[in-house]
Design a protein around this motif. Sequence first.
Motif, mmCIF file in Angstrom:
data_model
loop_
_atom_site.group_PDB
_atom_site.id
_atom_site.type_symbol
_atom_site.label_atom_id
_atom_site.label_comp_id
_atom_site.label_asym_id
_atom_site.label_seq_id
_atom_site.Cartn_x
_atom_site.Cartn_y
_atom_site.Cartn_z
ATOM 1 N N LYS A 138 4.812 8.030 2.598
ATOM 2 C CA LYS A 138 6.108 8.400 2.041
ATOM 3 C C LYS A 138 5.884 9.245 0.803
ATOM 4 O O LYS A 138 5.316 8.782 -0.190
ATOM 5 N N ASP A 139 6.302 10.504 0.877
ATOM 6 C CA ASP A 139 6.212 11.444 -0.243
ATOM 7 C C ASP A 139 7.649 11.813 -0.613
ATOM 8 O O ASP A 139 8.259 12.679 0.025
ATOM 9 N N VAL A 140 8.195 11.117 -1.604
ATOM 10 C CA VAL A 140 9.628 11.198 -1.899
ATOM 11 C C VAL A 140 10.092 12.621 -2.133
ATOM 12 O O VAL A 140 11.117 13.062 -1.582
ATOM 13 N N ASN B 35 8.341 15.389 -1.450
ATOM 14 C CA ASN B 35 7.695 16.330 -0.528
ATOM 15 C C ASN B 35 6.882 17.402 -1.241
ATOM 16 O O ASN B 35 6.857 18.563 -0.823
ATOM 17 N N ASP C 11 6.303 7.110 -4.110
ATOM 18 C CA ASP C 11 5.456 7.426 -2.960
ATOM 19 C C ASP C 11 4.584 6.224 -2.604
ATOM 20 O O ASP C 11 4.226 5.415 -3.474
ATOM 21 N N ARG D 119 12.888 3.904 11.797
ATOM 22 C CA ARG D 119 13.918 3.341 10.923
ATOM 23 C C ARG D 119 15.024 2.755 11.786
ATOM 24 O O ARG D 119 15.515 3.402 12.719
ATOM 25 N N ASP E 186 13.995 1.310 2.754
ATOM 26 C CA ASP E 186 13.958 2.429 3.690
ATOM 27 C C ASP E 186 14.413 2.053 5.088
ATOM 28 O O ASP E 186 14.534 2.919 5.947
ATOM 29 N N ALA F 60 12.622 0.719 7.142
ATOM 30 C CA ALA F 60 11.488 1.106 7.987
ATOM 31 C C ALA F 60 10.969 -0.111 8.744
ATOM 32 O O ALA F 60 10.823 -1.199 8.177
#
Length: 461
Positions: free
Chosen positions: A75-77, A79, A89, A137, A148, A150
Amino acid sequence: QPAAVVYGGSVAAPDAVIYTATNDGYLHAISGDTGQELWAFIPKELLSNLTRLYFDPNSKYKQYGIDGNVVPIVKDVDNDGEIEPADGDFVIIIFGMRRGGETYYAIDVTDKNSPSLLWTQNFFEGGESWSTPVIARMDIGSVTQNADKAVVVLGGGYNTVHDTTAHPIAADTAGAGVYILDLQTGTQLWRAGADVNADLQLGVTGREMDRAIPNAIRVIDMTGDGLADRMYASDLGGQLWRFDVRNGQAPSSLVTGGVIAQLGAEGLGTPTAADTRRFYNAPDVSLITDKTQQRRYIAVSIGSGYRAHPFDLSATDRFYSVRDGDVFTQLTQVQYDAYPIATDADLVEVSGQTQTVVTASDRGWKFTLPANEKVLADSLTFNDEIFFVSFTPDSNAAATCAAGKGTNFLYRVSAVNGDPIVPNIDTLNPLISDDERKSTLQQGGIAPSPTILFPSPDPSC
Protein backbone atom coordinates in the motif's frame (compact mmCIF):
# COMPACT_ATOMS: atom_id res chain seq x y z
CA GLN A 1 7.05 -18.40 -6.68
CA PRO A 2 9.12 -15.62 -5.07
CA ALA A 3 8.00 -12.01 -4.67
CA ALA A 4 9.85 -8.78 -5.50
CA VAL A 5 9.02 -5.55 -3.66
CA VAL A 6 10.39 -2.13 -4.64
CA TYR A 7 10.66 0.13 -1.61
CA GLY A 8 11.80 3.21 -3.51
CA GLY A 9 15.01 4.36 -5.15
CA SER A 10 15.15 5.22 -8.83
CA VAL A 11 14.60 3.49 -12.13
CA ALA A 12 18.36 3.10 -12.51
CA ALA A 13 18.88 1.95 -8.91
CA PRO A 14 15.66 0.60 -7.37
CA ASP A 15 15.61 -0.28 -3.69
CA ALA A 16 14.22 -3.79 -4.08
CA VAL A 17 13.97 -6.89 -1.92
CA ILE A 18 13.34 -10.43 -3.15
CA TYR A 19 11.36 -12.69 -0.80
CA THR A 20 11.85 -16.37 -1.60
CA ALA A 21 11.09 -19.59 0.25
CA THR A 22 12.96 -22.90 0.32
CA ASN A 23 12.18 -26.48 1.23
CA ASP A 24 14.62 -26.49 4.13
CA GLY A 25 11.98 -24.28 5.74
CA TYR A 26 13.29 -20.73 5.43
CA LEU A 27 11.83 -17.56 3.98
CA HIS A 28 14.78 -15.46 2.81
CA ALA A 29 14.83 -11.68 2.29
CA ILE A 30 17.51 -10.87 -0.29
CA SER A 31 18.72 -7.45 -1.38
CA GLY A 32 17.93 -6.86 -5.04
CA ASP A 33 21.00 -4.63 -5.26
CA THR A 34 23.70 -6.81 -3.72
CA GLY A 35 22.20 -10.30 -3.61
CA GLN A 36 23.03 -10.47 0.08
CA GLU A 37 20.57 -11.97 2.55
CA LEU A 38 19.00 -9.36 4.85
CA TRP A 39 17.34 -11.89 7.17
CA ALA A 40 15.56 -15.24 7.20
CA PHE A 41 12.48 -16.61 8.94
CA ILE A 42 11.51 -20.21 9.69
CA PRO A 43 8.05 -21.32 10.91
CA LYS A 44 8.21 -22.96 14.30
CA GLU A 45 6.65 -26.22 13.04
CA LEU A 46 9.61 -26.70 10.70
CA LEU A 47 12.33 -26.31 13.32
CA SER A 48 12.37 -30.05 14.00
CA ASN A 49 13.34 -30.68 10.37
CA LEU A 50 16.69 -28.95 10.79
CA THR A 51 18.24 -31.67 12.94
CA ARG A 52 17.26 -34.35 10.45
CA LEU A 53 18.60 -32.33 7.52
CA TYR A 54 21.83 -31.60 9.38
CA PHE A 55 22.58 -35.27 10.08
CA ASP A 56 21.26 -36.55 6.75
CA PRO A 57 21.84 -33.78 4.17
CA ASN A 58 21.86 -36.25 1.28
CA SER A 59 18.51 -37.86 2.07
CA LYS A 60 16.94 -39.26 -1.08
CA TYR A 61 13.50 -38.31 0.19
CA LYS A 62 12.22 -34.87 -0.73
CA GLN A 63 11.82 -32.52 2.22
CA TYR A 64 9.02 -29.96 2.19
CA GLY A 65 9.35 -26.68 4.04
CA ILE A 66 7.76 -23.48 2.77
CA ASP A 67 6.42 -24.80 -0.51
CA GLY A 68 3.79 -22.17 -1.32
CA ASN A 69 3.86 -18.99 -3.38
CA VAL A 70 4.92 -15.76 -1.65
CA VAL A 71 2.30 -13.03 -2.19
CA PRO A 72 3.22 -9.36 -1.57
CA ILE A 73 0.68 -6.71 -0.58
CA VAL A 74 1.92 -3.13 -1.01
CA LYS A 75 0.00 0.00 0.00
CA ASP A 76 1.55 3.25 -1.23
CA VAL A 77 -0.93 5.90 -0.12
CA ASP A 78 0.33 8.78 -2.27
CA ASN A 79 1.62 6.57 -5.12
CA ASP A 80 5.03 8.19 -5.04
CA GLY A 81 6.91 4.91 -5.37
CA GLU A 82 8.37 5.21 -1.86
CA ILE A 83 7.28 3.05 1.09
CA GLU A 84 6.92 5.60 3.89
CA PRO A 85 5.25 4.39 7.11
CA ALA A 86 4.52 7.99 8.10
CA ASP A 87 2.18 8.22 5.10
CA GLY A 88 0.33 5.07 6.14
CA ASP A 89 2.19 2.91 3.62
CA PHE A 90 2.78 -0.76 4.42
CA VAL A 91 4.15 -3.97 2.90
CA ILE A 92 2.89 -7.41 3.93
CA ILE A 93 3.87 -10.79 2.56
CA ILE A 94 1.62 -13.84 2.92
CA PHE A 95 2.44 -17.44 2.12
CA GLY A 96 1.17 -20.94 2.73
CA MET A 97 3.33 -23.98 3.41
CA ARG A 98 1.74 -26.19 0.74
CA ARG A 99 3.28 -29.68 1.20
CA GLY A 100 5.16 -28.34 4.21
CA GLY A 101 2.11 -27.95 6.43
CA GLU A 102 -1.32 -26.45 7.01
CA THR A 103 -0.54 -22.90 8.20
CA TYR A 104 -0.64 -19.52 6.48
CA TYR A 105 1.81 -16.83 7.61
CA ALA A 106 1.53 -13.06 7.24
CA ILE A 107 4.66 -11.00 7.92
CA ASP A 108 4.82 -7.20 8.11
CA VAL A 109 7.90 -6.18 6.10
CA THR A 110 7.18 -2.46 5.88
CA ASP A 111 10.65 -2.02 7.34
CA LYS A 112 12.66 -4.35 5.14
CA ASN A 113 15.33 -4.72 7.84
CA SER A 114 12.95 -5.29 10.76
CA PRO A 115 10.17 -7.77 9.93
CA SER A 116 7.44 -8.71 12.39
CA LEU A 117 5.02 -11.63 12.41
CA LEU A 118 1.54 -10.21 11.74
CA TRP A 119 -0.59 -13.35 12.10
CA THR A 120 -0.84 -17.06 11.44
CA GLN A 121 -3.91 -19.02 10.45
CA ASN A 122 -4.55 -22.74 10.51
CA PHE A 123 -8.04 -23.81 9.55
CA PHE A 124 -7.78 -27.06 11.57
CA GLU A 125 -10.53 -28.68 9.51
CA GLY A 126 -8.72 -27.48 6.40
CA GLY A 127 -6.08 -29.23 4.34
CA GLU A 128 -2.49 -28.47 3.47
CA SER A 129 -2.12 -24.76 2.72
CA TRP A 130 -1.81 -24.99 -1.07
CA SER A 131 -4.19 -22.21 -2.13
CA THR A 132 -2.30 -19.07 -3.17
CA PRO A 133 -3.75 -16.11 -1.21
CA VAL A 134 -5.77 -13.59 -3.23
CA ILE A 135 -6.11 -10.05 -1.87
CA ALA A 136 -9.30 -8.06 -2.50
CA ARG A 137 -11.59 -5.52 -0.87
CA MET A 138 -15.02 -6.50 0.48
CA ASP A 139 -17.45 -4.69 2.73
CA ILE A 140 -18.74 -7.25 5.24
CA GLY A 141 -21.44 -6.09 7.63
CA SER A 142 -21.65 -6.94 11.35
CA VAL A 143 -17.94 -7.79 11.64
CA THR A 144 -14.83 -5.83 12.54
CA GLN A 145 -12.67 -5.10 9.49
CA ASN A 146 -9.51 -3.11 8.85
CA ALA A 147 -9.90 0.45 7.56
CA ASP A 148 -9.16 -0.62 3.96
CA LYS A 149 -11.70 -3.45 4.09
CA ALA A 150 -8.91 -5.57 2.65
CA VAL A 151 -9.43 -9.34 2.79
CA VAL A 152 -7.56 -12.52 1.97
CA VAL A 153 -9.49 -15.13 -0.05
CA LEU A 154 -8.34 -18.76 0.19
CA GLY A 155 -9.35 -22.23 -0.88
CA GLY A 156 -9.57 -24.83 1.88
CA GLY A 157 -6.39 -26.58 0.76
CA TYR A 158 -5.16 -29.98 -0.34
CA ASN A 159 -6.42 -33.28 1.03
CA THR A 160 -3.75 -36.00 0.85
CA VAL A 161 -6.42 -38.60 0.12
CA HIS A 162 -5.95 -37.44 -3.47
CA ASP A 163 -2.42 -38.79 -3.44
CA THR A 164 -4.22 -42.08 -4.13
CA THR A 165 -5.10 -42.28 -7.81
CA ALA A 166 -8.71 -43.48 -7.47
CA HIS A 167 -11.46 -40.92 -7.02
CA PRO A 168 -12.46 -40.93 -3.32
CA ILE A 169 -15.85 -42.44 -2.55
CA ALA A 170 -16.25 -40.63 0.76
CA ALA A 171 -16.36 -36.85 0.96
CA ASP A 172 -13.07 -35.07 1.65
CA THR A 173 -12.68 -34.41 5.36
CA ALA A 174 -10.20 -31.57 4.76
CA GLY A 175 -9.76 -28.83 2.20
CA ALA A 176 -13.38 -28.59 1.03
CA GLY A 177 -14.12 -24.93 1.64
CA VAL A 178 -13.57 -21.28 0.74
CA TYR A 179 -12.40 -18.74 3.33
CA ILE A 180 -12.31 -14.96 3.65
CA LEU A 181 -9.90 -13.52 6.25
CA ASP A 182 -9.15 -9.99 7.43
CA LEU A 183 -5.84 -8.88 5.91
CA GLN A 184 -4.48 -7.19 9.02
CA THR A 185 -5.55 -9.69 11.70
CA GLY A 186 -6.08 -12.99 9.89
CA THR A 187 -9.48 -13.30 11.54
CA GLN A 188 -11.91 -15.53 9.67
CA LEU A 189 -14.75 -13.35 8.39
CA TRP A 190 -16.66 -15.82 6.21
CA ARG A 191 -16.56 -19.46 5.13
CA ALA A 192 -18.31 -21.72 2.63
CA GLY A 193 -18.55 -25.45 3.22
CA ALA A 194 -20.90 -28.42 3.40
CA ASP A 195 -21.39 -28.32 7.19
CA VAL A 196 -24.11 -26.46 9.07
CA ASN A 197 -21.60 -24.13 10.73
CA ALA A 198 -20.53 -22.58 7.43
CA ASP A 199 -21.75 -19.06 6.63
CA LEU A 200 -22.73 -20.44 3.22
CA GLN A 201 -23.75 -24.07 3.61
CA LEU A 202 -23.43 -25.95 0.32
CA GLY A 203 -24.84 -29.33 1.24
CA VAL A 204 -27.55 -29.97 -1.36
CA THR A 205 -27.28 -33.60 -2.52
CA GLY A 206 -25.24 -33.82 -5.70
CA ARG A 207 -24.06 -30.24 -5.25
CA GLU A 208 -22.17 -30.52 -1.96
CA MET A 209 -18.89 -28.74 -1.42
CA ASP A 210 -17.13 -31.97 -0.51
CA ARG A 211 -13.95 -31.92 -2.59
CA ALA A 212 -10.70 -30.18 -1.67
CA ILE A 213 -9.97 -26.77 -3.19
CA PRO A 214 -6.15 -26.40 -3.30
CA ASN A 215 -6.23 -23.71 -5.98
CA ALA A 216 -6.31 -19.93 -5.91
CA ILE A 217 -9.81 -18.44 -5.97
CA ARG A 218 -10.50 -16.13 -8.90
CA VAL A 219 -11.87 -12.90 -7.39
CA ILE A 220 -13.41 -10.18 -9.60
CA ASP A 221 -14.90 -6.71 -9.25
CA MET A 222 -17.67 -6.83 -11.87
CA THR A 223 -19.11 -3.37 -11.12
CA GLY A 224 -15.84 -1.43 -10.97
CA ASP A 225 -16.56 0.10 -7.56
CA GLY A 226 -13.39 -1.24 -5.96
CA LEU A 227 -15.16 -4.02 -4.06
CA ALA A 228 -15.03 -7.65 -5.19
CA ASP A 229 -18.44 -9.07 -6.04
CA ARG A 230 -17.78 -12.32 -7.96
CA MET A 231 -15.63 -15.38 -7.28
CA TYR A 232 -14.90 -18.56 -9.23
CA ALA A 233 -13.25 -21.71 -7.84
CA SER A 234 -12.26 -25.21 -8.95
CA ASP A 235 -11.77 -28.45 -7.03
CA LEU A 236 -10.20 -31.90 -7.19
CA GLY A 237 -13.48 -33.51 -8.23
CA GLY A 238 -13.34 -31.68 -11.56
CA GLN A 239 -15.94 -29.11 -10.54
CA LEU A 240 -16.26 -25.37 -11.17
CA TRP A 241 -17.94 -23.08 -8.63
CA ARG A 242 -19.35 -19.56 -8.87
CA PHE A 243 -20.14 -17.13 -6.05
CA ASP A 244 -21.84 -13.72 -5.92
CA VAL A 245 -20.81 -11.29 -3.16
CA ARG A 246 -23.35 -8.81 -1.79
CA ASN A 247 -21.21 -6.14 -0.20
CA GLY A 248 -22.54 -4.59 2.99
CA GLN A 249 -24.37 -7.75 4.08
CA ALA A 250 -23.61 -9.78 7.19
CA PRO A 251 -21.67 -13.06 6.74
CA SER A 252 -24.84 -15.18 6.74
CA SER A 253 -26.19 -13.34 3.68
CA LEU A 254 -22.94 -12.03 2.18
CA VAL A 255 -22.47 -14.66 -0.53
CA THR A 256 -24.62 -16.95 -2.66
CA GLY A 257 -23.07 -19.65 -4.78
CA GLY A 258 -22.89 -23.17 -6.07
CA VAL A 259 -21.39 -25.59 -8.52
CA ILE A 260 -21.84 -24.63 -12.18
CA ALA A 261 -19.97 -27.46 -13.92
CA GLN A 262 -19.02 -31.06 -13.17
CA LEU A 263 -16.34 -32.15 -15.62
CA GLY A 264 -14.59 -34.98 -13.77
CA ALA A 265 -15.56 -37.90 -11.57
CA GLU A 266 -17.74 -35.90 -9.18
CA GLY A 267 -21.38 -36.26 -10.07
CA LEU A 268 -20.87 -39.63 -11.79
CA GLY A 269 -22.27 -42.74 -10.15
CA THR A 270 -19.48 -45.13 -11.21
CA PRO A 271 -16.58 -43.05 -12.58
CA THR A 272 -13.79 -44.81 -14.44
CA ALA A 273 -10.10 -43.93 -14.27
CA ALA A 274 -10.54 -42.05 -17.55
CA ASP A 275 -13.26 -39.91 -15.94
CA THR A 276 -11.11 -38.97 -12.94
CA ARG A 277 -10.13 -35.51 -14.06
CA ARG A 278 -8.81 -33.17 -11.37
CA PHE A 279 -8.39 -29.40 -11.36
CA TYR A 280 -5.16 -28.32 -9.66
CA ASN A 281 -5.38 -24.92 -11.38
CA ALA A 282 -7.40 -21.78 -10.78
CA PRO A 283 -10.16 -20.92 -13.26
CA ASP A 284 -9.11 -18.50 -16.00
CA VAL A 285 -11.99 -16.02 -16.23
CA SER A 286 -12.49 -13.56 -19.09
CA LEU A 287 -15.31 -11.47 -20.54
CA ILE A 288 -15.91 -12.39 -24.19
CA THR A 289 -17.98 -10.56 -26.78
CA ASP A 290 -18.96 -12.92 -29.57
CA LYS A 291 -19.58 -10.55 -32.47
CA THR A 292 -20.82 -13.33 -34.74
CA GLN A 293 -23.61 -14.32 -32.37
CA GLN A 294 -23.92 -10.81 -30.92
CA ARG A 295 -23.79 -11.89 -27.32
CA ARG A 296 -21.56 -11.55 -24.31
CA TYR A 297 -20.55 -14.19 -21.81
CA ILE A 298 -17.88 -15.03 -19.27
CA ALA A 299 -15.51 -17.78 -20.41
CA VAL A 300 -14.37 -19.93 -17.48
CA SER A 301 -11.38 -21.83 -18.85
CA ILE A 302 -9.33 -24.55 -17.18
CA GLY A 303 -7.35 -27.69 -17.97
CA SER A 304 -7.28 -30.97 -16.05
CA GLY A 305 -4.22 -32.92 -14.91
CA TYR A 306 -3.06 -35.00 -11.97
CA ARG A 307 -0.46 -32.70 -10.42
CA ALA A 308 0.20 -35.03 -7.48
CA HIS A 309 1.17 -37.83 -9.90
CA PRO A 310 2.38 -36.28 -13.16
CA PHE A 311 3.47 -39.70 -14.46
CA ASP A 312 -0.05 -41.12 -14.10
CA LEU A 313 -1.66 -41.51 -17.51
CA SER A 314 -4.99 -43.09 -16.59
CA ALA A 315 -7.25 -40.04 -17.03
CA THR A 316 -8.53 -38.64 -20.30
CA ASP A 317 -7.52 -35.05 -19.66
CA ARG A 318 -9.09 -32.09 -21.40
CA PHE A 319 -9.00 -28.33 -21.63
CA TYR A 320 -12.38 -26.69 -21.06
CA SER A 321 -13.94 -23.32 -21.75
CA VAL A 322 -17.33 -23.13 -20.02
CA ARG A 323 -19.68 -20.24 -20.77
CA ASP A 324 -21.37 -18.33 -17.98
CA GLY A 325 -24.15 -16.28 -19.53
CA ASP A 326 -25.18 -14.51 -16.32
CA VAL A 327 -22.51 -11.87 -16.78
CA PHE A 328 -23.67 -9.10 -14.47
CA THR A 329 -26.65 -10.82 -12.83
CA GLN A 330 -26.27 -11.91 -9.23
CA LEU A 331 -28.04 -15.21 -8.61
CA THR A 332 -30.03 -16.05 -5.50
CA GLN A 333 -29.24 -19.15 -3.48
CA VAL A 334 -32.48 -20.71 -4.72
CA GLN A 335 -31.25 -20.22 -8.28
CA TYR A 336 -27.85 -21.74 -7.46
CA ASP A 337 -29.47 -24.75 -5.80
CA ALA A 338 -31.37 -25.41 -9.02
CA TYR A 339 -28.60 -24.29 -11.41
CA PRO A 340 -28.38 -26.40 -14.62
CA ILE A 341 -24.92 -27.88 -14.01
CA ALA A 342 -22.84 -28.23 -17.17
CA THR A 343 -21.31 -31.66 -17.74
CA ASP A 344 -18.73 -32.99 -20.13
CA ALA A 345 -21.48 -34.04 -22.52
CA ASP A 346 -22.82 -30.47 -22.70
CA LEU A 347 -19.62 -29.10 -24.24
CA VAL A 348 -18.73 -29.13 -27.94
CA GLU A 349 -15.61 -31.14 -28.82
CA VAL A 350 -13.18 -29.09 -30.94
CA SER A 351 -10.22 -31.48 -31.13
CA GLY A 352 -9.45 -32.39 -34.73
CA GLN A 353 -11.80 -29.69 -36.01
CA THR A 354 -11.69 -26.10 -37.22
CA GLN A 355 -14.24 -23.28 -37.32
CA THR A 356 -16.50 -25.14 -34.92
CA VAL A 357 -19.77 -23.34 -34.26
CA VAL A 358 -20.53 -23.13 -30.54
CA THR A 359 -24.16 -22.04 -30.43
CA ALA A 360 -25.95 -20.00 -27.78
CA SER A 361 -27.52 -23.19 -26.45
CA ASP A 362 -24.13 -24.92 -26.01
CA ARG A 363 -22.47 -24.63 -22.61
CA GLY A 364 -19.01 -24.06 -24.10
CA TRP A 365 -16.30 -26.16 -25.73
CA LYS A 366 -13.74 -28.79 -24.77
CA PHE A 367 -10.47 -29.91 -26.28
CA THR A 368 -9.47 -33.51 -25.58
CA LEU A 369 -5.72 -33.50 -25.18
CA PRO A 370 -3.54 -35.94 -27.11
CA ALA A 371 -2.80 -39.15 -25.23
CA ASN A 372 -0.53 -38.67 -22.19
CA GLU A 373 -0.81 -34.86 -22.17
CA LYS A 374 -2.19 -33.00 -19.14
CA VAL A 375 -2.51 -29.42 -17.95
CA LEU A 376 -0.67 -28.65 -14.69
CA ALA A 377 -0.70 -24.84 -14.66
CA ASP A 378 -3.16 -21.96 -15.03
CA SER A 379 -4.15 -20.79 -18.49
CA LEU A 380 -4.16 -17.15 -19.56
CA THR A 381 -6.65 -15.36 -21.81
CA PHE A 382 -5.59 -12.24 -23.72
CA ASN A 383 -7.16 -10.55 -26.73
CA ASP A 384 -9.77 -13.35 -27.04
CA GLU A 385 -6.98 -15.96 -27.22
CA ILE A 386 -6.25 -18.62 -24.60
CA PHE A 387 -2.67 -19.64 -23.83
CA PHE A 388 -2.03 -22.81 -21.83
CA VAL A 389 0.80 -25.26 -21.32
CA SER A 390 0.42 -29.03 -21.38
CA PHE A 391 2.92 -31.56 -20.08
CA THR A 392 3.67 -35.13 -21.06
CA PRO A 393 6.11 -37.26 -19.04
CA ASP A 394 9.00 -39.10 -20.62
CA SER A 395 7.79 -42.48 -21.78
CA ASN A 396 10.52 -44.31 -19.86
CA ALA A 397 10.07 -42.31 -16.66
CA ALA A 398 6.77 -43.94 -15.76
CA ALA A 399 8.28 -47.40 -16.13
CA THR A 400 11.41 -46.71 -14.10
CA CYS A 401 9.88 -44.31 -11.54
CA ALA A 402 12.78 -42.01 -12.36
CA ALA A 403 12.12 -38.34 -12.94
CA GLY A 404 12.60 -37.47 -16.59
CA LYS A 405 12.48 -34.06 -18.18
CA GLY A 406 9.18 -34.62 -19.94
CA THR A 407 7.93 -32.37 -22.74
CA ASN A 408 5.91 -29.16 -22.53
CA PHE A 409 3.69 -27.73 -25.24
CA LEU A 410 2.36 -24.17 -25.46
CA TYR A 411 -1.17 -23.98 -26.86
CA ARG A 412 -2.63 -20.82 -28.39
CA VAL A 413 -6.31 -21.10 -29.30
CA SER A 414 -9.38 -18.97 -29.89
CA ALA A 415 -11.43 -18.32 -26.76
CA VAL A 416 -14.58 -18.46 -28.88
CA ASN A 417 -14.25 -21.94 -30.41
CA GLY A 418 -10.78 -23.35 -29.65
CA ASP A 419 -9.48 -22.80 -33.20
CA PRO A 420 -5.70 -22.60 -33.71
CA ILE A 421 -4.49 -19.04 -34.22
CA VAL A 422 -3.20 -19.25 -37.78
CA PRO A 423 -3.64 -16.98 -40.84
CA ASN A 424 -4.93 -19.83 -43.04
CA ILE A 425 -7.75 -21.01 -40.79
CA ASP A 426 -10.23 -20.96 -43.72
CA THR A 427 -8.20 -23.53 -45.68
CA LEU A 428 -6.51 -25.42 -42.84
CA ASN A 429 -6.97 -29.19 -42.97
CA PRO A 430 -8.76 -30.16 -39.72
CA LEU A 431 -6.66 -33.33 -39.55
CA ILE A 432 -3.57 -31.27 -38.73
CA SER A 433 -5.34 -28.59 -36.69
CA ASP A 434 -4.26 -30.04 -33.34
CA ASP A 435 -0.60 -29.71 -34.30
CA GLU A 436 -1.23 -26.13 -35.38
CA ARG A 437 -2.64 -25.32 -31.97
CA LYS A 438 0.63 -25.94 -30.16
CA SER A 439 4.38 -25.49 -30.22
CA THR A 440 7.00 -27.50 -28.36
CA LEU A 441 8.87 -25.77 -25.55
CA GLN A 442 12.52 -26.36 -24.82
CA GLN A 443 11.95 -26.30 -21.06
CA GLY A 444 12.06 -29.63 -19.25
CA GLY A 445 10.21 -30.47 -16.05
CA ILE A 446 6.76 -29.00 -15.47
CA ALA A 447 6.56 -25.57 -17.10
CA PRO A 448 4.79 -22.71 -15.27
CA SER A 449 1.81 -20.69 -16.48
CA PRO A 450 2.25 -18.40 -19.49
CA THR A 451 2.95 -14.72 -18.80
CA ILE A 452 2.15 -11.75 -21.03
CA LEU A 453 4.86 -9.06 -21.08
CA PHE A 454 4.37 -5.44 -22.13
CA PRO A 455 7.81 -3.99 -22.91
CA SER A 456 8.24 -0.26 -22.41
CA PRO A 457 7.89 1.73 -25.64
CA ASP A 458 10.87 3.79 -24.43
CA PRO A 459 14.01 1.89 -25.56
CA SER A 460 16.01 3.53 -22.77
CA CYS A 461 13.89 1.81 -20.09
